[in-house]
Write a protein that holds these residues in place. Structure first.
Motif, PDB file in Angstrom:
ATOM      1  N   HIS A  93       0.833  -1.201   0.000  1.00  9.59           N
ATOM      2  CA  HIS A  93       0.000   0.000   0.000  1.00  9.59           C
ATOM      3  C   HIS A  93       0.869   1.253   0.000  1.00  9.59           C
ATOM      4  O   HIS A  93       0.695   2.153  -0.819  1.00  9.59           O
ATOM      5  N   MET A  94       1.853   1.279   0.904  1.00  7.39           N
ATOM      6  CA  MET A  94       2.670   2.478   1.033  1.00  7.39           C
ATOM      7  C   MET A  94       3.504   2.727  -0.228  1.00  7.39           C
ATOM      8  O   MET A  94       3.544   3.846  -0.740  1.00  7.39           O
ATOM      9  N   PHE A  95       4.146   1.675  -0.725  1.00  4.98           N
ATOM     10  CA  PHE A  95       5.006   1.880  -1.889  1.00  4.98           C
ATOM     11  C   PHE A  95       4.189   2.190  -3.145  1.00  4.98           C
ATOM     12  O   PHE A  95       4.650   2.936  -4.013  1.00  4.98           O
ATOM     13  N   SER A  96       2.962   1.634  -3.244  1.00  7.22           N
ATOM     14  CA  SER A  96       2.159   1.970  -4.417  1.00  7.22           C
ATOM     15  C   SER A  96       1.698   3.419  -4.338  1.00  7.22           C
ATOM     16  O   SER A  96       1.699   4.137  -5.337  1.00  7.22           O
ATOM     17  N   VAL A  97       1.336   3.876  -3.144  1.00  6.41           N
ATOM     18  CA  VAL A  97       0.974   5.284  -2.965  1.00  6.41           C
ATOM     19  C   VAL A  97       2.172   6.168  -3.309  1.00  6.41           C
ATOM     20  O   VAL A  97       2.049   7.190  -3.966  1.00  6.41           O
ATOM     21  N   PHE A  98       3.347   5.704  -2.881  1.00 14.17           N
ATOM     22  CA  PHE A  98       4.561   6.477  -3.151  1.00 14.17           C
ATOM     23  C   PHE A  98       4.827   6.570  -4.654  1.00 14.17           C
ATOM     24  O   PHE A  98       5.055   7.655  -5.179  1.00 14.17           O
ATOM     25  N   LEU A  99       4.788   5.418  -5.328  1.00 21.02           N
ATOM     26  CA  LEU A  99       5.148   5.415  -6.744  1.00 21.02           C
ATOM     27  C   LEU A  99       4.079   6.087  -7.617  1.00 21.02           C
ATOM     28  O   LEU A  99       4.392   6.630  -8.660  1.00 21.02           O
ATOM     29  N   LEU A 100       2.810   6.044  -7.160  1.00 21.56           N
ATOM     30  CA  LEU A 100       1.744   6.718  -7.921  1.00 21.56           C
ATOM     31  C   LEU A 100       1.639   8.193  -7.539  1.00 21.56           C
ATOM     32  O   LEU A 100       0.804   8.919  -8.054  1.00 21.56           O
ATOM     33  N   LYS A 101       2.481   8.624  -6.589  1.00 21.04           N
ATOM     34  CA  LYS A 101       2.510  10.026  -6.128  1.00 21.04           C
ATOM     35  C   LYS A 101       1.147  10.468  -5.606  1.00 21.04           C
ATOM     36  O   LYS A 101       0.729  11.605  -5.811  1.00 21.04           O
ATOM     37  N   LEU A 139      13.421  11.629 -10.159  1.00 18.74           N
ATOM     38  CA  LEU A 139      14.258  11.413  -8.976  1.00 18.74           C
ATOM     39  C   LEU A 139      13.507  10.585  -7.929  1.00 18.74           C
ATOM     40  O   LEU A 139      14.050   9.640  -7.364  1.00 18.74           O
ATOM     41  N   PHE A 140      12.232  10.934  -7.697  1.00 21.58           N
ATOM     42  CA  PHE A 140      11.457  10.222  -6.680  1.00 21.58           C
ATOM     43  C   PHE A 140      11.110   8.810  -7.126  1.00 21.58           C
ATOM     44  O   PHE A 140      11.015   7.906  -6.307  1.00 21.58           O
ATOM     45  N   LEU A 141      10.929   8.651  -8.445  1.00 19.69           N
ATOM     46  CA  LEU A 141      10.672   7.320  -8.984  1.00 19.69           C
ATOM     47  C   LEU A 141      11.879   6.410  -8.717  1.00 19.69           C
ATOM     48  O   LEU A 141      11.748   5.301  -8.192  1.00 19.69           O
ATOM     49  N   ILE A 142      13.077   6.937  -9.056  1.00 16.55           N
ATOM     50  CA  ILE A 142      14.307   6.166  -8.865  1.00 16.55           C
ATOM     51  C   ILE A 142      14.515   5.871  -7.381  1.00 16.55           C
ATOM     52  O   ILE A 142      14.826   4.748  -6.987  1.00 16.55           O
ATOM     53  N   LEU A 143      14.286   6.908  -6.552  1.00 16.18           N
ATOM     54  CA  LEU A 143      14.435   6.748  -5.102  1.00 16.18           C
ATOM     55  C   LEU A 143      13.558   5.599  -4.588  1.00 16.18           C
ATOM     56  O   LEU A 143      14.017   4.724  -3.853  1.00 16.18           O
ATOM     57  N   GLY A 144      12.294   5.600  -5.014  1.00 17.05           N
ATOM     58  CA  GLY A 144      11.363   4.559  -4.579  1.00 17.05           C
ATOM     59  C   GLY A 144      11.828   3.179  -4.991  1.00 17.05           C
ATOM     60  O   GLY A 144      11.861   2.244  -4.184  1.00 17.05           O
ATOM     61  N   VAL A 145      12.259   3.053  -6.257  1.00  8.39           N
ATOM     62  CA  VAL A 145      12.688   1.748  -6.772  1.00  8.39           C
ATOM     63  C   VAL A 145      13.942   1.282  -6.033  1.00  8.39           C
ATOM     64  O   VAL A 145      14.057   0.111  -5.651  1.00  8.39           O
ATOM     65  N   VAL A 146      14.897   2.213  -5.803  1.00 11.68           N
ATOM     66  CA  VAL A 146      16.133   1.845  -5.105  1.00 11.68           C
ATOM     67  C   VAL A 146      15.820   1.348  -3.689  1.00 11.68           C
ATOM     68  O   VAL A 146      16.344   0.325  -3.242  1.00 11.68           O
TER      69      VAL A 146
END
Lengths: 148, 362
Positions: B106-114, B340-347
């Motif tokens: 839930h958290m990471f999907s919210v993060f990646l979908l901004k 940048l935030f996309l890469i951050l999330g994936v890393v």
């Protein structure tokens, strides 16, 4: 004008009184609660020596955890038939260490820290050596005591 | 006749508690449909598993005893003597783990979908608080059976908090209820687990769900951009259409949960012994393993600073950044892609996965 200023100072005085009053009330309520959270310090007899084991109880190349005050200690009978004792509390994150017979050193399973048989930290994350204790044999008793 | 009566009762209640405005809030939410709609299900999934935790937890309370002398025996009693005790306990343990897993998704999907962007910043912050509360639930609940693994995991976990400069000592005493992990610690963790954390959760969850209802589901950046250009995005009503889909997911989850709990019942281990050496293969719960593994790799000293402290500082900083994500990502607010935030999330996701695997393979 003068009245207005008087009114101002009276108001600020009352505000101050109100804030101060509620502040003291809050402090008087919170203080006992915070003190309650921290357990009372019970007097503990300081133990400087303990009977860790009996002679003949441990075979050579083995280790034993014993209670020293409130903390665990480790007594080791080396391959060379010598007794050594240390605090068993790992200097990294306070796990209890163990004697590893196959390698003849002291190992902490929590984060893979190792100490040699003089208590020195030789690998892994421990930042300091184990505390070394004195060992004396009196009759059948192996007595471990704090240094100094 | 019956409908008149129902209408009367409805009107009576509406006049007193304002049913119509509650209904309004429940009905107005629409769920957008696009190819990433699937991620909308994980919040509700976390909520469902939390409900299971509350119910099974209350059941376990009927037999559990929170003292060093009786805790292990009481859990053993639940698992071996109480009718379906093994099932209730096993479901509680499995559901806890699945809940954390659903929460991470839930958290990471919210993060990646901004989805945290304006006006949902407060929703994100309450979510992060709920994440930390859940980790607190996991950490405190792990100790309650009073077994060897839990004992040492708690010792290490609390010691990490205790190694902080200045505030470390008081925190350690507060957590342990003394200098060492003892029965006092167990009683404290129990109180946290069944009283303090549930109360804070209720408050935070209330705000979180209210805000989700108020703002509706967030559109991904691409769809939001299209909408602002005048394109209509297809939606379905939350009540009842989306809720029905949620329920199907929940029934599936219940099936998986009961399967896991029955086929792989949660082990109890051996009773904690403060004088035993730490057992080989000791590790915390899986959601802490990546941090645990990181601490293993950090050398004892880096320049003049203790490695341990550096690791803790790093994770604290990461936690702090997590809180402020919506305020750091300004591009997404303007519906611009933020690489940048996309890469951050994936890393971060890869880091957690890789270190967790390493933690289990070593």
């Amino acid at each position: 004008m003068e009245n207005y200023e008087n009114g101002q100072s009276r108001r600020s005085f009352l505000n101050w009184l109100l804030v101060g009053g509620f502040g003291s009330l809050a402090a008087a309520t919170i203080y006992p609660l915070v003190r309650f959270i921290y357990p009372p310090e019970l007097p503990q007899a300081v133990q400087n020596s303990v009977v860790a084991a009996k002679t003949g109880e441990m075979p050579p190349n083995s280790g034993k955890i014993f209670k020293f005050g409130t903390k665990p200690g480790i007594l080791i009978r080396t391959k060379g038939d010598e007794y050594r004792a240390f605090s068993a509390v790992c200097t990294h994150l306070q796990c209890t260490v163990q004697y590893e017979e196959s390698r003849g050193d002291i190992w902490c399973a929590c984060h893979n820290g190792r100490f040699d048989l003089s208590g020195k930290n030789i690998s892994g994350p421990p930042p300091a050596p184990l505390e070394v204790f004195n060992v004396a044999i009196r009759g059948e008793e192996i007595i471990v005591s704090k240094k100094g | 006749m019956a409908s008149i009566k129902y209408q009367n009762i409805y009107n009576w209640l509406d006049e007193r508690v304002g049913l119509r405005s509650i209904e309004e809030l429940a009905r107005h939410k629409q769920v957008p449909r696009h190819n990433r709609t699937i991620w909308y299900y994980f919040g509700g999934m976390t909520l469902f598993l939390f409900g299971i935790q509350a119910v099974t937890g209350i059941f376990l309370l009927l037999y559990y005893r929170p003292t060093a002398e009786a805790a292990y025996e009481s859990v053993k009693f639940i698992s071996t003597e109480v009718h379906f005790g093994w099932l209730v306990r096993s479901v509680h343990s499995w559901s806890a783990n699945l809940m954390i897993a659903a929460l991470f998704v839930h958290m990471f999907s919210v993060f990646l979908l901004k989805s945290y962007r304006r006006p949902r910043e407060v929703t994100w912050i309450t979510g992060v608080i709920l994440l930390f509360i859940s980790l607190g639930f996991g950490f405190s609940g792990y100790l309650l059976p009073w077994n060897k693994l839990a004992y040492f995991a708690t010792k290490v976990g609390t010691d990490i908090a205790g190694s902080l400069p200045v505030i470390g000592g008081p925190i350690l005493t507060f957590l342990r209820g003394g200098e060492e992990v003892t029965g006092a610690t167990l009683t404290r963790f129990f109180g946290m687990h069944v009283a303090v954390l549930p109360m804070v959760t209720a408050a935070m969850l209330g705000i979180h769900l209210y805000l989700v209802q108020k703002h509706g589901m967030a559109l991904p950046i691409k769809e939001a951009r299209e909408e602002s250009q005048g394109k209509t995005i297809e939606t379905i009503p939350f009540i009842p259409d989306f809720l029905y889909r949620d329920v199907i997911g929940w029934i599936l989850a219940l099936g998986i949960l009961v399967f896991l709990a029955s086929i792989f019942p949660w082990e109890l281990g051996t009773k904690a012994d403060p004088l035993a050496s730490a057992p080989a293969g000791i590790r915390p719960e899986w959601f802490f393993v990546f941090m645990f593994q990181t601490l293993k790799y950090i050398p004892a000293k880096i320049l003049f600073i203790e490695g341990e402290l550096l690791g803790i500082a790093g994770f604290s900083l990461a936690g702090l950044i997590l809180f402020f994500i919506p305020f750091l990502d300004r591009k997404s607010n303007d519906l611009k892609d933020n690489r940048l935030f996309l890469i951050l999330g994936v890393v971060v996701i890869l880091y957690i996965i890789v270190l967790t695997i390493l933690g289990y393979s070593s």
